[in-house]
Scaffold this motif. Structure first.
Motif, PDB file in Angstrom:
ATOM      1  N   ILE A  25       0.995  -0.962   0.199  1.00  0.00           N
ATOM      2  CA  ILE A  25      -0.155  -0.072   0.112  1.00  0.00           C
ATOM      3  C   ILE A  25       0.896   1.062   0.236  1.00  0.00           C
ATOM      4  O   ILE A  25       1.631   1.311   0.471  1.00  0.00           O
ATOM      5  CB  ILE A  25      -1.253   0.417   1.526  1.00  0.00           C
ATOM      6  CG1 ILE A  25      -0.585   0.241   3.110  1.00  0.00           C
ATOM      7  CG2 ILE A  25      -2.262  -0.654   1.193  1.00  0.00           C
ATOM      8  CD1 ILE A  25      -0.790   0.182   3.890  1.00  0.00           C
TER       9      ILE A  25
ATOM     10  N   ALA B 237      -1.391   5.654   2.463  1.00  0.00           N
ATOM     11  CA  ALA B 237      -2.983   5.397   1.614  1.00  0.00           C
ATOM     12  C   ALA B 237      -4.221   5.495   3.038  1.00  0.00           C
ATOM     13  O   ALA B 237      -3.366   4.815   4.484  1.00  0.00           O
ATOM     14  CB  ALA B 237      -2.654   3.743   2.192  1.00  0.00           C
TER      15      ALA B 237
ATOM     16  N   LEU C  73      -5.393  -6.962   4.876  1.00  0.00           N
ATOM     17  CA  LEU C  73      -3.790  -6.926   4.564  1.00  0.00           C
ATOM     18  C   LEU C  73      -3.205  -8.179   4.347  1.00  0.00           C
ATOM     19  O   LEU C  73      -2.741  -8.234   3.414  1.00  0.00           O
ATOM     20  CB  LEU C  73      -2.970  -5.214   5.145  1.00  0.00           C
ATOM     21  CG  LEU C  73      -3.176  -4.435   4.774  1.00  0.00           C
ATOM     22  CD1 LEU C  73      -3.266  -3.443   5.068  1.00  0.00           C
ATOM     23  CD2 LEU C  73      -3.645  -3.827   3.246  1.00  0.00           C
TER      24      LEU C  73
END
Lengths: 155, 754, 121
Positions: free
Chosen positions: B532, B536, B546
């Motif tokens: 990311i 983010a 994630l």
């Protein structure tokens, strides 16, 4: 079954002669499961150009390959006159699109001559012998070699 | 394996039964672990081990028998109360159950090798516990220091070998001196008759050894009226004219030695004094007072065996055949009896064994054919529709009924394959124990919804992802004891494994009461690994998920235990291949819940029929979030080739389905907002992308047909199906499609403020 | 007419093994899964010989034999006990319950048939 045509102990062998890309070929008749008319195939993405796609053969998904294209003789524009030879390759059934089937011929092992080296790689890889029949010359194909993607599993 | 060999077939039955018995054993041990067990629980465990041992003996599986015997003996100690069923004992049972399961797996050829050392250690532990158990250690429990392979004694004990008498008694003295014949004095007690033994049969057996002269002594016989009650008044003296071993005679009387006065003496000599072990005191006395050389009975008559058989059988014992129809079913007429039996038989089979075993291939074939039926029916319906019949025509009405029936058959057939997830769940206690031991954590496993049913193919494939999730939960989720104590939690962590049905899917939840996801750390790892952007802006849920991204778990974040080198992305991938989804919800300090949802079957799929590039394709319904026709300004081009589409308040990458699959004609123009529909699908880690298609033709349940049967896996396609018109349609592999789309678009999911 | 043998065992494997051995020897075999089932099956089907396991759920072999003997109709019915234990106590216990004899597991099919023949004629 796969080695019958090279086995000298087998006196006679039945072969199916057919046309593909305007030339005459033959394959061991034992490999043929059925012959059927052409039906439109559903194209498969990300596959070689000779893969026409898949058709519904009584509930199973049958891949169809254009033998003319596979042999480097140009893509076939299938019509109602074309036929599909359903052949057995290992545990798989595969449809080969050809122009037409002509006849069944009987040959002795001695009738089969070694394939001369020809220019086209695609052709050379598949042809395991040639058979003169009168004025004609038939090329003997090994069906086990037509789908190189599957070779690893067939071997 | 040959199905024709009945012995081999029984062996396969045995292994199947072992599976069930091990499951029962596991359940019993688990109950005891939680203090839910009672005497019957121990009994059930004992029976399971006993049955495994019994069968194993029949198949000569010596190692299995040997271990099972030690385990069984141990359970017998617990069962009898000679040994207390305390924590130590339960722990030993846990280990022994695992080793026993391994022995079975090894015997079955499911695992390549057996950890002999562990087996020996666990067996020795059991023995050690038994030795400390108290006054009555069984012979098999005798200390056998370092006896990994087992001694001969132990093998015999394990097999329950009844030493054949010939061997035991064939000591030199006896063997050297086999007399010419024997004189046998035999006086049955009442008990002999009461236990279903039969003097006539014993005499017949003796006659098989050689010529006999039998003398019946009826002097003690009671008046005729009481005959059957006092049959024990009869006694016999038998002269056996054959040089046989004494043991051969003893063997005949093996079952009745305590229920008769029996003296066996070499012919011509004085009656042998029987071994103390052979007969009771009464028999000894009888022998002493009844010298055979002096037949006291004047009425004694020599009778031949046949006559005796006939005589003895008739008055003493009613023919057994009459037993079945005796008092309870007396009024039945002979003609009615067979009918009654025939009617009763299915009733019991329904009551006692309400299941049959069917080869899976047969069911699969049935499922296939029923799939064809449904397709054929749909094709027929389509043809009929094209004929333009009115809705009330009998053909149409009949066809609708046919459709209904086809669906019902399909559902019923699918139900045949449905199995409870119990079989998978019950493998988990062992896993939890092992991982708990490896990590030094105290873990309690709670399971719920074991009876939840799902297609067999799905059941078989649940084990792996559940295993990973549980490993992960114990290894990463739960704190160690100190950590838990510091957090004010009980020392023992709890893992909850639950199954439930939710909107036509099966949901498996694995939750822990551990520390929860450390979002800061996850975020940092994701940024470090370039998953990311550093800035983010992710919701908590997105952050938690994630961990499923490829490349998130790497060698240094996955310990040996939780992953065995497998990251959560692989777990998620394997679940997605089953048409499933997985997500995590976490509360810092309180724990995490992994939720995976799977279709109930892998044979059919609910899909949305779409058109793209002139082709009919199926998009699996579970992946679809929403489909919509974009408005003006929803589509934006980014860079040379990439498009994004506005969905709610976000912009999602737009994947041109036809183009990615190579179906678009070369002359087709770029996407524009007017000639298509966007299907929002969920992809890896729960992030979303949109698929661009020409149009949507509706939803349909289809039978999945593998492309690999006759061809191979095709990129971007998961399988094929046959539509109502008999043509093949391809089923999209959403994940692969997204990957293909990424390769073309070459940038990741992102988010912009709207 | 063949003699009928009732086998009572909670293990499917054992039931199958017994059936195989006994059928080969020409006996008809009926099966039950535990003592309760055994008593019901015996009442319903009858039998010439009964072979029962000891350790079974619901009702064990001892209970089953006592149940058999409690019915005068089965007074002389031969009942054999299957046991892996060759211990004297087990046999004594079986005898006490009313067993005719015993068969030690694992059994040799020939021996099994021999014992059945020995008690049933």
């Amino acid at each position: 079954m796969t080695d019958q045509h090279t086995n000298p102990e087998i006196a006679q062998q039945e072969l199916m002669a057919f046309m593909a890309g305007g030339q005459e070929f033959c394959i061991d008749i034992m490999a043929i499961r059925e012959i059927r008319g052409w039906t439109a195939a559903t194209p498969l993405p990300k596959t070689p150009g000779y893969m026409m796609g898949v058709i519904n053969l009584r509930g199973t998904i049958l891949p169809i390959l254009d033998l003319s294209a596979r042999l480097g003789l140009g893509a076939c524009e299938p019509s109602g006159r074309n036929v599909i030879m359903v052949v057995q390759i290992g545990s798989r059934a595969v449809g080969l699109l050809v122009d037409a089937v002509s006849e069944i011929i009987m040959v002795k092992a001695g009738d089969i001559q070694p394939a001369p080296s020809v220019a086209m790689d695609e052709m050379k890889a598949l042809i395991i012998g040639i058979i003169p029949v009168g004025d004609r010359l038939l090329s003997l194909l090994d069906v086990n070699l037509v789908l190189p993607e599957l070779e690893a599993e067939v071997a | 394996m040959s199905a024709d060999d009945p012995f081999e077939a029984i062996k396969q039955t045995f292994f199947l039964e072992c599976e069930e018995l091990l499951t029962d054993l596991e359940a019993s041990v688990t109950a005891l672990t939680f203090g839910d067990g009672d005497g019957e629980t121990i009994n059930a465990a004992f029976r399971a081990i006993h049955s495994i041992k019994g069968g194993a003996g029949a198949f000569g599986l010596e190692d299995l028998v040997r271990f099972a015997h030690v385990f069984e003996t141990f359970m017998d100690e617990l069962r009898s109360g000679r040994k207390a069923c305390d924590d130590t004992a339960i722990r030993a049972m846990l280990h022994a159950s695992d080793v026993l399961a391994d022995h079975v797996s090894f015997a079955r050829g499911l695992i390549p090798s057996m950890d002999e050392e562990r087996s020996a250690t666990v067996a020795n532990d059991l023995r050690a516990l038994m030795n400390g158990a108290g006054p009555a250690p069984l012979p098999a429990a005798a200390p056998e220091p370092s006896a990994p392979a087992g001694t001969t004694d132990e093998i015999e004990a394990a097999f329950g070998f009844k030493p054949v008498m010939f061997n035991l008694d064939a000591l030199p003295e006896d063997a050297a001196m086999v007399p010419e014949g024997w004189t046998i004095s035999f006086k049955p007690h009442v008990r002999l008759y009461e236990t279903g033994n039969e003097p006539a049969l014993l005499l017949r057996e003796l006659a098989r050894l050689g010529p006999c002269t039998v003398t019946l002594h009826a002097e003690a016989l009671a008046p005729f009226a009481d005959l059957h009650e006092t049959a024990a008044g009869l006694s016999w003296t038998i002269e056996l004219d054959a040089p046989v071993e004494k043991t051969a005679i003893q063997e005949i009387f093996e079952f009745v030695e305590d229920e008769c006065d029996l003296v066996i003496a070499p012919k011509g000599g004085a009656l042998d004094t029987p071994d103390v072990g052979d007969v009771d005191i009464a028999a000894l006395l009888a022998a002493a007072t009844a010298p055979a050389s002096d037949p006291v009975v004047p009425a004694a008559a020599d009778v031949d065996i046949q006559a005796l058989l006939a005589a003895a059988q008739a008055p003493l014992v009613p023919p057994i055949q009459s037993a079945g129809e005796a008092p309870t079913t007396a009024p039945q007429t002979p003609t009615k009896a067979p009918a009654a039996t025939a009617a009763a038989a299915p009733a019991t089979s329904a009551g006692t064994q309400a299941s049959i075993r069917v080869d899976l291939d047969r069911i699969d074939k049935l499922i296939n054919v029923v799939g064809e039926l449904v397709i054929q029916q749909a094709m027929l319906a389509q043809s009929v529709a094209e004929c333009g019949l009115t809705a009330s025509s009998t053909v149409k009405v009949g066809l609708e009924d046919l459709e209904q029936l086809s669906r019902e058959i399909q559902d019923s057939v699918m139900a045949i394959r449905a199995q409870p997830v119990k079989s998978v769940f019950q493998r988990m206690p062992r896993l939890v124990r092992e991982v708990a031991e490896m990590t030094g954590k105290q873990v309690r496993l709670v399971t719920e919804g074991e009876a939840t049913e799902v297609d067999k193919t799905v059941v078989d494939r649940l084990a792996e992802p559940i295993t990973h999730m549980i490993r992960n939960a114990i290894d990463h989720g739960l704190e160690d004891s100190e950590g838990r104590a510091a957090a004010g939690k009980p020392k023992e962590g709890t893992i909850r494994l639950a199954a439930l049905h939710r909107s036509g899917r099966i949901v498996i939840e694995v939750s822990d009461d551990g520390r929860g996801i450390n979002r800061e750390r996850v975020r940092k790892i994701a940024i470090d690994r370039g998953l990311i952007a550093a800035d983010a802006n992710l919701t908590n849920e997105e952050t938690d998920n994630l961990i499923f991204l490829p490349g998130f778990s790497t060698a240094d974040t996955v310990s040996d235990i939780s992953g065995r080198g497998v990251g959560m992305d692989v777990v998620r991938r394997s679940i997605q291949q089953l048409g499933g989804r997985i997500s995590i919800a976490s509360t810092p300090g309180k724990g995490s819940v992994f939720t995976m949802s799977l279709p109930l079957t892998l044979a059919v799929l609910d899909g949305m029929v779409v058109r793209a590039g002139g082709q009919t394709l199926l998009s699996p319904l579970p992946s679809i979030i929403e489909s919509f026709t974009p408005r003006e300004g929803d589509l934006h081009r980014i860079g040379a080739r990439d498009w994004v589409i506005r969905f709610r308040d976000r912009f999602l990458p737009l994947i041109d389905t036809a183009k990615v699959l190579g179906f678009s004609p070369p002359d087709r123009g770029e996407i524009n907002g007017k000639d298509g529909i966007a299907i929002v699908v969920e992809n890896e880690g729960g992030s979303q992308v949109a698929l661009w298609v020409d149009d949507i033709q509706g939803q349909r349940q289809v039978v999945i047909k593998s492309l690999e049967t006759n061809y191979r896996k095709v990129e971007g396609i998961s399988a094929a199906t046959i539509l109502g018109d008999g043509r093949v349609a391809l089923i999209l592999d959403i994940d692969a499609l997204v990957v293909l789309g990424r390769q073309q678009a070459n940038h990741a999911d992102f988010k912009i403020a709207s | 007419m063949n003699k009928k043998i009732l086998t009572v065992d909670d293990s499917r494997t054992m039931r199958d093994m017994l059936k195989l051995a006994l059928s080969d020897a020409g006996y008809d075999v009926v099966q039950a899964e535990d003592g309760v089932d055994g008593l019901e099956t015996l009442d319903r089907e009858g039998a010439d010989v009964v072979i029962t396991d000891i350790n079974m759920p619901r009702m064990d072999g001892f209970g089953f034999i006592e149940g058999v003997r409690a019915n005068p109709a089965y007074r002389g019915l031969p009942v054999l006990v299957l046991t892996t234990e060759s211990s004297p106590e087990k046999k004594a216990r079986a005898k006490e319950a009313g067993a005719t004899g015993w068969i030690v597991k694992p059994f040799d099919p020939v021996k099994l048939v021999d014992v059945v023949r020995r008690v049933s004629g």
